[in-house]
Design a protein around this motif. Structure first.
Motif, PDB file in Angstrom:
ATOM      1  N   VAL A  81      23.658  55.548  29.320  1.00 22.45           N
ATOM      2  CA  VAL A  81      22.317  55.491  28.730  1.00 22.45           C
ATOM      3  C   VAL A  81      22.416  55.218  27.231  1.00 22.45           C
ATOM      4  CG1 VAL A  81      20.272  56.865  28.158  1.00 22.45           C
ATOM      5  CG2 VAL A  81      21.226  56.954  30.477  1.00 22.45           C
ATOM      6  N   LEU A  82      23.334  55.892  26.568  1.00 22.24           N
ATOM      7  CA  LEU A  82      23.512  55.684  25.134  1.00 22.24           C
ATOM      8  C   LEU A  82      23.872  54.238  24.831  1.00 22.24           C
ATOM      9  CD1 LEU A  82      23.786  56.764  22.240  1.00 22.24           C
ATOM     10  CD2 LEU A  82      26.162  57.377  22.784  1.00 22.24           C
ATOM     11  N   ALA A  83      24.828  53.690  25.582  1.00 23.18           N
ATOM     12  CA  ALA A  83      25.270  52.317  25.331  1.00 23.18           C
ATOM     13  C   ALA A  83      24.161  51.302  25.609  1.00 23.18           C
ATOM     14  CB  ALA A  83      26.495  52.006  26.188  1.00 23.18           C
ATOM     15  N   VAL A  84      23.476  51.453  26.731  1.00 23.71           N
ATOM     16  CA  VAL A  84      22.443  50.497  27.115  1.00 23.71           C
ATOM     17  C   VAL A  84      21.246  50.573  26.173  1.00 23.71           C
ATOM     18  CG1 VAL A  84      20.800  49.844  28.925  1.00 23.71           C
ATOM     19  CG2 VAL A  84      23.150  50.443  29.529  1.00 23.71           C
ATOM     20  N   CYS A  85      20.786  51.782  25.883  1.00 26.06           N
ATOM     21  CA  CYS A  85      19.623  51.932  25.006  1.00 26.06           C
ATOM     22  C   CYS A  85      19.933  51.449  23.589  1.00 26.06           C
ATOM     23  CB  CYS A  85      19.166  53.386  24.984  1.00 26.06           C
ATOM     24  SG  CYS A  85      18.378  53.921  26.519  1.00 26.06           S
ATOM     25  N   VAL A  99      31.215  51.878  23.024  1.00 20.76           N
ATOM     26  CA  VAL A  99      30.353  53.072  22.995  1.00 20.76           C
ATOM     27  C   VAL A  99      30.372  53.770  24.352  1.00 20.76           C
ATOM     28  CG1 VAL A  99      27.951  53.861  22.854  1.00 20.76           C
ATOM     29  CG2 VAL A  99      28.855  52.281  21.137  1.00 20.76           C
ATOM     30  N   TYR A 100      30.265  53.007  25.416  1.00 17.92           N
ATOM     31  CA  TYR A 100      30.285  53.603  26.754  1.00 17.92           C
ATOM     32  C   TYR A 100      31.625  54.277  27.033  1.00 17.92           C
ATOM     33  CZ  TYR A 100      30.877  53.923  31.787  1.00 17.92           C
ATOM     34  OH  TYR A 100      31.178  54.383  33.048  1.00 17.92           O
ATOM     35  N   GLY A 101      32.730  53.566  26.814  1.00 16.66           N
ATOM     36  CA  GLY A 101      34.045  54.127  27.090  1.00 16.66           C
ATOM     37  C   GLY A 101      34.331  55.371  26.269  1.00 16.66           C
ATOM     38  N   VAL A 102      33.999  55.318  24.991  1.00 18.15           N
ATOM     39  CA  VAL A 102      34.206  56.481  24.125  1.00 18.15           C
ATOM     40  C   VAL A 102      33.310  57.625  24.556  1.00 18.15           C
ATOM     41  CG1 VAL A 102      33.943  57.356  21.767  1.00 18.15           C
ATOM     42  CG2 VAL A 102      35.002  55.127  22.157  1.00 18.15           C
ATOM     43  N   GLY A 103      32.084  57.313  24.968  1.00 15.30           N
ATOM     44  CA  GLY A 103      31.166  58.351  25.436  1.00 15.30           C
ATOM     45  C   GLY A 103      31.711  59.081  26.645  1.00 15.30           C
ATOM     46  N   VAL A 104      32.240  58.331  27.621  1.00 14.24           N
ATOM     47  CA  VAL A 104      32.837  58.960  28.809  1.00 14.24           C
ATOM     48  C   VAL A 104      34.018  59.831  28.408  1.00 14.24           C
ATOM     49  CG1 VAL A 104      34.048  58.537  30.983  1.00 14.24           C
ATOM     50  CG2 VAL A 104      32.089  57.111  30.355  1.00 14.24           C
ATOM     51  N   LEU A 105      34.856  59.311  27.516  1.00 19.28           N
ATOM     52  CA  LEU A 105      36.035  60.064  27.085  1.00 19.28           C
ATOM     53  C   LEU A 105      35.646  61.345  26.350  1.00 19.28           C
ATOM     54  CD1 LEU A 105      39.080  60.342  26.711  1.00 19.28           C
ATOM     55  CD2 LEU A 105      38.910  58.831  24.718  1.00 19.28           C
ATOM     56  N   LEU A 106      34.647  61.260  25.470  1.00 20.13           N
ATOM     57  CA  LEU A 106      34.223  62.449  24.729  1.00 20.13           C
ATOM     58  C   LEU A 106      33.617  63.506  25.651  1.00 20.13           C
ATOM     59  CD1 LEU A 106      32.680  60.934  21.465  1.00 20.13           C
ATOM     60  CD2 LEU A 106      34.886  62.085  21.758  1.00 20.13           C
TER      61      LEU A 106
END
Length: 399
Positions: A218-222, A328-335
């Motif tokens: 959601v963060l990456a897409v938005c 952003v998506y990959g880092v978000g999943v990792l975090l």
């Protein structure tokens, strides 16, 4: 000097073996089936390793593939949230009316729909949903690998193999929700890269009904849609994609809030049932230091090094200039994985949706000679097959 008589050359023979192979590789049927075939071959290798490991540890393969969370998803698919088998309990051996709400509804709903077909048992439906989801994800990854800057069809196929051979890719063949989430996330990111905002938003919204990891998506897409709107305020599709993207995740969290009578209902269920909460990575740090100082098991030690490798891949993504929404998506999943104090044994599995971090590796391997790339991918596939089989047979705890 005597002259040698010219011998007619067959045009097909003139191409040589390499030329004929190249032509075969460009055949429309080969191009169309390649992502699915590569994905299925690698996953079949994983299942073969699982059969061998299960025989070694005297375990049933089907039971291994439906273990732990898989039982919850099957129970929800059969009876809904209100009629999950009583034998299913949380990490503390407890069970309340709210406990099943910890599991998102997207995957079990699909399983229930397929199981509604004549003669299809629930377990068979669950495996079918995971299988089809994995294949759909393979096509999205193949497309993603060809659309990123510096990408190619070959890079896309390498990305498919890397994903299918991930250390915990065994979850893609289980009655778990990973395959379905990854398929939706991958197609959503394809929409972002291709600026097909409705596709990105709809797939993101659907992913929000499958796993909480959708928060990173959601963060990456938005964010990407917002940038598109800022650059072109009249881009209605970007507006639609950005507004639709969070609806699935927010909708389910709101549903649980109403059911539990508190705004943080889902998070409360996680805390009370599994002692799972975001602690900024403190628990993960303690776990890593403990295991590196005193490695108690292969799975735990490998998990720590996989987390370290994921951090290194983030650096590669940034240096490679990978499209920022993918980073952003990959880092978000990792975090989300590193920052949770949840079950440490699950951290390798929770890295599976961070497939965008594999893109730089895919691009690099695609530029190598075919023999080199095949050898590297074969080695990764064998390791991933062994590790996944070990995790759900020899390892005695939940993953």
């Amino acid at each position: 000097m005597p002259t040698q008589e010219a011998v007619p050359v067959d045009p097909d023979d003139a191409l040589g073996a390499r030329g004929r192979t190249a032509l075969a590789g460009r055949h429309p049927v080969v191009v169309a089936l390649a992502p699915a075939v590569l994905y299925l071959v690698v996953r079949e290798l994983g299942l073969l390793a699982l059969q061998l490991m299960a025989a070694r540890w005297d375990k049933d393969v089907t039971r291994a593939l439906t273990s732990w969370d898989g039982q919850w998803f099957l129970g929800i698919a059969e009876g809904g949230y209100a009629d999950v088998p009583r034998g299913l309990v949380d990490a503390f051996g407890r069970r309340t009316a709210e406990t099943p709400l910890a599991f998102f509804p997207g995957y079990p709903t699909l399983v229930r729909w397929v199981a509604g077909l004549p003669g299809v048992p629930t377990i068979g439906a669950a495996f079918a949903v995971s299988l089809v989801s994995g294949v759909l994800c393979a096509y999205a990854l193949a497309r993603l690998g060809s659309r990123v800057a510096g990408g190619s069809r070959r890079a896309g196929l390498v990305l498919v193999v890397l994903f299918a051979a991930s250390p915990m890719a065994v979850a893609l063949s289980m009655t778990y929700s990973e395959a379905t989430f990854c398929a939706l996330a991958a197609w959503s990111l394809v929409g972002v890269v291709e600026r097909r905002w409705v596709l990105a938003g709809v797939c993101c919204a659907a992913a929000g009904l499958v796993r909480p990891t959708a928060a990173a998506l959601v963060l990456a897409v938005c964010a990407a849609a917002a940038v598109a709107v800022w650059r072109r305020p009249g881009d209605r599709r970007a507006w639609v994609g950005g507004l639709v993207a969070p609806l699935g995740l927010l909708g389910y969290l709101a549903y649980v809030a109403v059911r539990t009578g508190r705004w943080d209902g889902w998070f409360a269920v996680q805390r009370h049932g599994w002692d799972s909460r975001f602690d900024g990575g403190a628990a993960t740090w303690r776990f890593a230091l403990s295991i590196l100082g005193d490695p108690r098991s292969v799975l735990e030690l490998t998990t720590v090094w996989l987390l370290v490798a994921a951090l290194a891949l983030v650096v590669l993504c940034v240096r490679r200039g990978l499209e920022w929404p993918l980073v952003v998506y990959g880092v978000g999943v990792l975090l989300m994985d590193l920052g949770s104090n949840g079950l440490m044994n699950s951290k390798a599995r929770l890295l599976l949706p961070a497939f965008t971090l594999l893109v730089p590796v895919a691009l690099a391997l695609a530029r190598r000679r075919t023999g080199t790339a095949v050898a590297v991918l074969a080695g990764i596939s064998v390791f991933g097959a062994w590790f996944g089989a070990y995790a759900i047979t020899a390892w005695p705890y939940a993953i």
